[in-house]
Enzyme design. Sequence first.
Site, PDB file in Angstrom:
ATOM      1  N   ASP A   1       0.379 -27.064  13.511  1.00 36.65           N
ATOM      2  CA  ASP A   1       0.575 -25.601  13.627  1.00 36.65           C
ATOM      3  C   ASP A   1       0.783 -25.366  15.418  1.00 36.65           C
ATOM      4  O   ASP A   1       1.384 -24.417  15.711  1.00 36.65           O
ATOM      5  CB  ASP A   1      -0.715 -24.882  13.253  1.00 36.65           C
ATOM      6  CG  ASP A   1      -0.565 -23.424  12.755  1.00 36.65           C
ATOM      7  OD1 ASP A   1       0.805 -23.093  12.877  1.00 36.65           O
ATOM      8  OD2 ASP A   1      -1.255 -22.766  11.968  1.00 36.65           O
TER       9      ASP A   1
ATOM     10  N   SER B   1       4.212 -22.765   9.832  1.00 32.10           N
ATOM     11  CA  SER B   1       5.030 -22.410   9.031  1.00 32.10           C
ATOM     12  C   SER B   1       5.619 -20.851   9.475  1.00 32.10           C
ATOM     13  O   SER B   1       4.790 -20.082   9.980  1.00 32.10           O
ATOM     14  CB  SER B   1       4.500 -21.893   7.636  1.00 32.10           C
ATOM     15  OG  SER B   1       3.156 -21.292   7.963  1.00 32.10           O
TER      16      SER B   1
ATOM     17  N   LYS C   1      -4.776 -21.933  18.063  1.00 29.08           N
ATOM     18  CA  LYS C   1      -3.258 -22.193  18.363  1.00 29.08           C
ATOM     19  C   LYS C   1      -2.423 -20.786  18.757  1.00 29.08           C
ATOM     20  O   LYS C   1      -1.613 -21.074  19.709  1.00 29.08           O
ATOM     21  CB  LYS C   1      -2.680 -23.021  17.399  1.00 29.08           C
ATOM     22  CG  LYS C   1      -2.519 -22.224  15.915  1.00 29.08           C
ATOM     23  CD  LYS C   1      -1.155 -21.392  15.717  1.00 29.08           C
ATOM     24  CE  LYS C   1      -1.410 -20.656  14.594  1.00 29.08           C
ATOM     25  NZ  LYS C   1      -0.071 -19.824  14.370  1.00 29.08           N
TER      26      LYS C   1
ATOM     27  N   ARG D   1       0.784  -1.086   0.203  1.00 27.88           N
ATOM     28  CA  ARG D   1      -0.001  -0.117   0.026  1.00 27.88           C
ATOM     29  C   ARG D   1       0.818   1.039  -0.003  1.00 27.88           C
ATOM     30  O   ARG D   1       0.528   2.124  -0.684  1.00 27.88           O
ATOM     31  CB  ARG D   1      -1.031  -0.024   1.152  1.00 27.88           C
ATOM     32  CG  ARG D   1      -1.889   1.223   1.209  1.00 27.88           C
ATOM     33  CD  ARG D   1      -2.967   1.023   2.578  1.00 27.88           C
ATOM     34  NE  ARG D   1      -3.555  -0.261   2.746  1.00 27.88           N
ATOM     35  CZ  ARG D   1      -4.493  -0.934   2.225  1.00 27.88           C
ATOM     36  NH1 ARG D   1      -5.243  -0.012   1.588  1.00 27.88           N
ATOM     37  NH2 ARG D   1      -5.055  -2.032   2.707  1.00 27.88           N
TER      38      ARG D   1
END
Length: 331
Positions: A244, A138, A191, A30
């Site tokens: 995760d 990740s 999580k 942006r």
Amino acid sequence: MKIAVLGAGAWGTALAINAGAHHTVTLWARDVPQAQAMQAERVNTRYLPEQPFTAGVQVSSAPLGPWLAEQDLVVIGSPMSSLRGMLTQLAPILGSSVPVAWLCKGFEAASVGDGYMAHEVQAQVAPALRGGALSGPSFAQEVARGMPTALVAASSDAAVRDAMVQAFHNNSLRVYANDDIVGVEVGGAVKNVLAIATGLCDGLQLGLNARAALITRGLAEITRLGVALGAKTETFMGLSGLGDLVLTSTGDLSRNRKVGLALAQGMTLQQAVDSLGHVAEGVYCARTVVQRAQHLGVDMPIAQAVVALLDGDITPAQAVALLMGRGAKGE
């Protein structure tokens, strides 16, 4: 394949770098000066200063418009708090022609909406849009470096799942398709809340036994809430559930874990958040998670203790005492 990644934070940039080794990627920011600097320097100095852009990555700050309809996949890399606005902007541009993936993990805060998950927001503001979530265990730095990672492409639309797999599945990223978007989004959101509790546990040096117990009982809480919301139980045994949760609760790169560690060291919540330089979604969605659980009659004592801690109603030591002092029950 032509991919647009909207948002030049750490995670959006990491995916752009990874996919840019195989596809044509437009990384959109942006802020015009930021975009110009990234294009000239071929690196995101703010979020991933040590990871140069791959050949397929170009940076743009052009207004969101018809150029997005020329993409094969549009990826929203904004925080959960900005998702509603982004989807509202994209709806008239994309219609149902271009699949959309969102990266945010969380529930909307009450100040933004009514505590919805991402796919619920999309159903409200852009019902014709074909979308899904890219989730899983990740860390951005490792994905940008090309280190082995496995993700989940979740959508009720098979074409959207296929587009995400085609865009990101390569020799360093494995992408598994899943039609249980409710389960994937619940796992990705809750999580973060439980990782704050695990960080607190480690910061207070309560030991590995306590950490294992928190992760295991935390998974039980995630599963109970997810099933009550319509998810499949088996989803929580996969990457977006157990995977995760383990990564975010134990990994040193985890922002939510860092919040718990900071609180254990005596920092205020504001000091803990300010020290990160990134968004820790667990801080912003914890209350919403508990509210939705209570509405459904789902017991989530760890998440409730985290909310009380974040609100300043209890101290770290009292949070531990609260959890350990509960009555005996069957597993």
